[in-house]
Design a protein around this motif. Structure first.
Motif, PDB file in Angstrom:
ATOM      1  N   PRO A  37      23.300  40.611  38.520  1.00  0.00           N
ATOM      2  CA  PRO A  37      23.882  41.552  39.467  1.00  0.00           C
ATOM      3  C   PRO A  37      25.209  41.046  40.045  1.00  0.00           C
ATOM      4  N   PHE A  38      26.071  41.991  40.376  1.00  0.00           N
ATOM      5  CA  PHE A  38      27.396  41.677  40.912  1.00  0.00           C
ATOM      6  C   PHE A  38      27.316  40.722  42.093  1.00  0.00           C
ATOM      7  N   PHE A  39      26.344  40.934  42.977  1.00  0.00           N
ATOM      8  CA  PHE A  39      26.200  40.102  44.169  1.00  0.00           C
ATOM      9  C   PHE A  39      26.176  38.619  43.819  1.00  0.00           C
ATOM     10  N   TYR A  40      25.511  38.248  42.741  1.00  0.00           N
ATOM     11  CA  TYR A  40      25.391  36.847  42.365  1.00  0.00           C
ATOM     12  C   TYR A  40      26.598  36.343  41.579  1.00  0.00           C
ATOM     13  N   TRP A  41      27.030  37.096  40.559  1.00  0.00           N
ATOM     14  CA  TRP A  41      28.117  36.553  39.744  1.00  0.00           C
ATOM     15  C   TRP A  41      29.438  36.538  40.491  1.00  0.00           C
ATOM     16  N   TYR A  42      29.617  37.430  41.457  1.00  0.00           N
ATOM     17  CA  TYR A  42      30.842  37.401  42.272  1.00  0.00           C
ATOM     18  C   TYR A  42      30.926  36.098  43.063  1.00  0.00           C
ATOM     19  N   GLN A  43      29.808  35.720  43.671  1.00  0.00           N
ATOM     20  CA  GLN A  43      29.798  34.467  44.439  1.00  0.00           C
ATOM     21  C   GLN A  43      29.986  33.257  43.528  1.00  0.00           C
ATOM     22  N   LEU A  44      29.349  33.295  42.368  1.00  0.00           N
ATOM     23  CA  LEU A  44      29.500  32.186  41.431  1.00  0.00           C
ATOM     24  C   LEU A  44      30.929  32.094  40.889  1.00  0.00           C
ATOM     25  N   LEU A  45      31.588  33.220  40.748  1.00  0.00           N
ATOM     26  CA  LEU A  45      32.980  33.225  40.302  1.00  0.00           C
ATOM     27  C   LEU A  45      33.883  32.502  41.292  1.00  0.00           C
ATOM     28  N   TRP A  46      33.545  32.592  42.567  1.00  0.00           N
ATOM     29  CA  TRP A  46      34.373  31.956  43.587  1.00  0.00           C
ATOM     30  C   TRP A  46      34.263  30.435  43.599  1.00  0.00           C
ATOM     31  N   VAL A  47      33.254  29.867  42.986  1.00  0.00           N
ATOM     32  CA  VAL A  47      33.125  28.405  42.964  1.00  0.00           C
ATOM     33  C   VAL A  47      34.290  27.776  42.201  1.00  0.00           C
ATOM     34  N   PRO A  48      34.531  28.101  40.927  1.00  0.00           N
ATOM     35  CA  PRO A  48      35.687  27.508  40.249  1.00  0.00           C
ATOM     36  C   PRO A  48      37.012  28.039  40.794  1.00  0.00           C
ATOM     37  N   LEU A  49      37.016  29.304  41.220  1.00  0.00           N
ATOM     38  CA  LEU A  49      38.241  29.864  41.787  1.00  0.00           C
ATOM     39  C   LEU A  49      38.658  29.112  43.051  1.00  0.00           C
ATOM     40  N   SER A  50      37.691  28.761  43.883  1.00  0.00           N
ATOM     41  CA  SER A  50      37.975  27.985  45.094  1.00  0.00           C
ATOM     42  C   SER A  50      38.500  26.598  44.744  1.00  0.00           C
ATOM     43  N   ALA A  51      37.947  26.005  43.709  1.00  0.00           N
ATOM     44  CA  ALA A  51      38.417  24.687  43.277  1.00  0.00           C
ATOM     45  C   ALA A  51      39.870  24.758  42.814  1.00  0.00           C
ATOM     46  N   VAL A  52      40.196  25.792  42.065  1.00  0.00           N
ATOM     47  CA  VAL A  52      41.575  25.957  41.588  1.00  0.00           C
ATOM     48  C   VAL A  52      42.524  26.200  42.760  1.00  0.00           C
ATOM     49  N   LEU A  53      42.123  27.050  43.692  1.00  0.00           N
ATOM     50  CA  LEU A  53      42.973  27.319  44.854  1.00  0.00           C
ATOM     51  C   LEU A  53      43.166  26.069  45.716  1.00  0.00           C
ATOM     52  N   THR A  54      42.118  25.263  45.845  1.00  0.00           N
ATOM     53  CA  THR A  54      42.241  24.013  46.590  1.00  0.00           C
ATOM     54  C   THR A  54      43.172  23.048  45.876  1.00  0.00           C
ATOM     55  N   LEU A  55      43.097  22.991  44.558  1.00  0.00           N
ATOM     56  CA  LEU A  55      44.001  22.148  43.783  1.00  0.00           C
ATOM     57  C   LEU A  55      45.450  22.600  43.954  1.00  0.00           C
ATOM     58  N   VAL A  56      45.685  23.890  43.901  1.00  0.00           N
ATOM     59  CA  VAL A  56      47.035  24.429  44.107  1.00  0.00           C
ATOM     60  C   VAL A  56      47.534  24.069  45.500  1.00  0.00           C
ATOM     61  N   ALA A  57      46.687  24.236  46.501  1.00  0.00           N
ATOM     62  CA  ALA A  57      47.076  23.901  47.877  1.00  0.00           C
ATOM     63  C   ALA A  57      47.406  22.418  47.998  1.00  0.00           C
ATOM     64  N   HIS A  58      46.604  21.582  47.360  1.00  0.00           N
ATOM     65  CA  HIS A  58      46.843  20.138  47.414  1.00  0.00           C
ATOM     66  C   HIS A  58      48.177  19.768  46.756  1.00  0.00           C
ATOM     67  N   GLN A  59      48.445  20.343  45.596  1.00  0.00           N
ATOM     68  CA  GLN A  59      49.698  20.052  44.905  1.00  0.00           C
ATOM     69  C   GLN A  59      50.904  20.524  45.720  1.00  0.00           C
ATOM     70  N   LEU A  60      50.798  21.710  46.314  1.00  0.00           N
ATOM     71  CA  LEU A  60      51.885  22.213  47.154  1.00  0.00           C
ATOM     72  C   LEU A  60      52.077  21.334  48.381  1.00  0.00           C
ATOM     73  N   TRP A  61      50.987  20.865  48.962  1.00  0.00           N
ATOM     74  CA  TRP A  61      51.075  19.991  50.130  1.00  0.00           C
ATOM     75  C   TRP A  61      51.769  18.680  49.775  1.00  0.00           C
ATOM     76  N   ARG A  62      51.397  18.098  48.630  1.00  0.00           N
ATOM     77  CA  ARG A  62      52.036  16.846  48.206  1.00  0.00           C
ATOM     78  C   ARG A  62      53.530  17.057  47.971  1.00  0.00           C
ATOM     79  N   ARG A  63      53.891  18.171  47.318  1.00  0.00           N
ATOM     80  CA  ARG A  63      55.298  18.468  47.079  1.00  0.00           C
ATOM     81  C   ARG A  63      56.043  18.662  48.401  1.00  0.00           C
ATOM     82  N   ASP A  64      55.412  19.349  49.345  1.00  0.00           N
ATOM     83  CA  ASP A  64      56.025  19.594  50.654  1.00  0.00           C
ATOM     84  C   ASP A  64      56.231  18.275  51.402  1.00  0.00           C
ATOM     85  N   GLN A  65      55.260  17.375  51.330  1.00  0.00           N
ATOM     86  CA  GLN A  65      55.380  16.090  52.003  1.00  0.00           C
ATOM     87  C   GLN A  65      56.463  15.220  51.371  1.00  0.00           C
ATOM     88  N   ARG A  66      56.567  15.242  50.037  1.00  0.00           N
ATOM     89  CA  ARG A  66      57.635  14.477  49.373  1.00  0.00           C
ATOM     90  C   ARG A  66      59.001  15.017  49.777  1.00  0.00           C
TER      91      ARG A  66
END
Length: 75
Positions: A37-66
């Motif tokens: 059901p959509f209720f479950y796979w939508y939440q599961l989709l956000w697990v890797p998506l959240s990891a990717v978004l966190t990685l993007v945020a981290h890379q942008l933060w490092r670039r901003d600090q440099r």
């Protein structure tokens, strides 16, 4: 100081919270994905998506600090 990079960082980090806390947007069973059901796979989709978004945020933060450190050194 608010920069465009920091706005994108904030959006990357806030998006998963908003998506998960807005339960009404995904509290349904259709469309099902391979019988899941959509209720479950939508939440599961956000697990890797959240990891990717966190990685993007981290890379942008490092670039901003440099950039900030090189800007401070130039002054």
């Amino acid at each position: 100081m608010i920069t465009p990079a920091r706005v994108v960082i904030a959006l990357c980090l806030v998006a998963p919270f908003v998506a998960m806390l807005w339960v009404g947007s995904y509290a349904k069973s259709d469309p099902a994905l391979m019988g899941i059901p959509f209720f479950y796979w939508y939440q599961l989709l956000w697990v890797p998506l959240s990891a990717v978004l966190t990685l993007v945020a981290h890379q942008l933060w490092r670039r901003d600090q440099r950039a900030r450190r090189s800007g401070d050194a130039a002054e």
